[in-house]
Design an enzyme around this catalytic site. Structure first.
Site, mmCIF file in Angstrom:
data_model
loop_
_atom_site.group_PDB
_atom_site.id
_atom_site.type_symbol
_atom_site.label_atom_id
_atom_site.label_comp_id
_atom_site.label_asym_id
_atom_site.label_seq_id
_atom_site.Cartn_x
_atom_site.Cartn_y
_atom_site.Cartn_z
ATOM 1 N N TYR A 1 -2.375 16.034 8.489
ATOM 2 C CA TYR A 1 -2.682 15.350 7.071
ATOM 3 C C TYR A 1 -3.586 14.404 7.163
ATOM 4 O O TYR A 1 -4.697 13.979 6.469
ATOM 5 C CB TYR A 1 -1.378 14.763 6.490
ATOM 6 C CG TYR A 1 -1.281 14.054 5.181
ATOM 7 C CD1 TYR A 1 -1.386 14.553 3.912
ATOM 8 C CD2 TYR A 1 -1.356 12.453 5.157
ATOM 9 C CE1 TYR A 1 -1.405 13.968 2.582
ATOM 10 C CE2 TYR A 1 -1.417 11.732 4.021
ATOM 11 C CZ TYR A 1 -1.212 12.785 2.774
ATOM 12 O OH TYR A 1 -1.231 11.864 1.650
ATOM 13 N N LYS B 1 -7.167 13.904 5.462
ATOM 14 C CA LYS B 1 -7.761 12.610 4.661
ATOM 15 C C LYS B 1 -8.751 11.909 5.289
ATOM 16 O O LYS B 1 -9.699 11.320 4.555
ATOM 17 C CB LYS B 1 -6.555 11.780 4.702
ATOM 18 C CG LYS B 1 -5.293 12.255 3.750
ATOM 19 C CD LYS B 1 -5.871 12.889 2.330
ATOM 20 C CE LYS B 1 -4.615 13.011 1.300
ATOM 21 N NZ LYS B 1 -5.163 13.375 0.058
#
Length: 248
Positions: free
Chosen positions: A156, A160
């Protein structure tokens, strides 16, 4: 008084719930028509019928990691509303685990939805907006996880952080056509994703936030609205943090 998005059409991915739905609410309140895209097509259709959207939204099933789905999303938006003025890449998933326990498929799934999905959406939106007289605005949802890194989120955090790079590079490519590309970087926000956190873990995270609380989806939506509207007409390639002051 003219509304900020009066007469404009916006596409919001991951729009059936959470931040995506809050963005749709903010957009409709400011005069926009909205296409809610979600991998759960039934949820998207149900969300589009919500009274607060006033009949100004439609829902469509879309897996943002698939180029055919993104192309279909563009086709539907153009057929229904005739233009795409705003595109919000918000769809996301988590597959948390430490690197020792994280499988390659867990890594790949998160990268596919967040980073590949944002790239496909940005590319498709820019292709439409370049041919419009007034260009358009693309807003990508990053995360504070992509800035500070989070335990158990190497997938993640990587995705991002990549979205920030995508945003800045794309802004340089399409600025000539009046297409602006910016990102919002939320911190700890009360959504379905964070609702699963144990109370003690949530409390630990809140202690790291100078404002001393989790944020609300509506607070993120206001930042997205700013970047989608003419209030930010000379802003591109930028990242707005909505993280309660957390920087590390």
């Amino acid at each position: 008084m003219k509304q900020l998005l009066e007469g404009r059409t916006a596409v919001v991915t991951g729009g059936a719930r959470g931040i995506g739905f809050a963005v749709a609410e903010a957009f409709v309140a400011e005069g926009a028509n909205v296409v809610l895209a979600d991998v759960d097509g039934a949820a998207a259709a149900t969300a589009a019928d919500a009274p607060q959207l006033g009949g100004r939204a439609i829902g469509i099933a879309c897996d943002v990691s698939r180029s055919n789905d993104i192309e279909n999303l563009v086709t539907v938006a153009l057929k229904k509303f005739g233009a795409v003025h705003v595109w919000v890449n918000n769809a996301g998933i988590t597959r948390d685990a430490t690197m020792r326990k994280m499988t390659e498929s867990m890594f790949d799934e998160v990268i596919a939805v967040h980073l590949r999905g944002s790239w496909l959406g940005t590319r498709a939106a820019a292709a439409v907006m370049r041919d419009q007289p007034d260009g358009g605005a693309i807003v990508n949802l990053s995360s504070i996880s992509g800035k500070v890194g989070m335990l158990g989120q190497t997938n993640y955090s990587s995705a991002k952080a990549g979205i920030v790079g995508l945003t800045k590079a794309a802004a340089k490519e399409v600025g000539f056509a009046g297409v602006r590309v910016n990102a919002v970087m939320p911190g700890l926000i009360r959504t379905d994703m964070t609702a699963v956190l144990r109370d003690d873990i949530l409390a630990d995270k809140i202690r790291e936030i100078p404002l001393g609380r989790a944020g609300e989806a509506e607070e993120v939506a206001q930042a997205v609205l700013f970047l989608a509207s003419d209030m930010s007409s000379y802003t591109t390639g930028n990242v707005i943090e909505v993280a309660g002051g957390r920087h590390t």
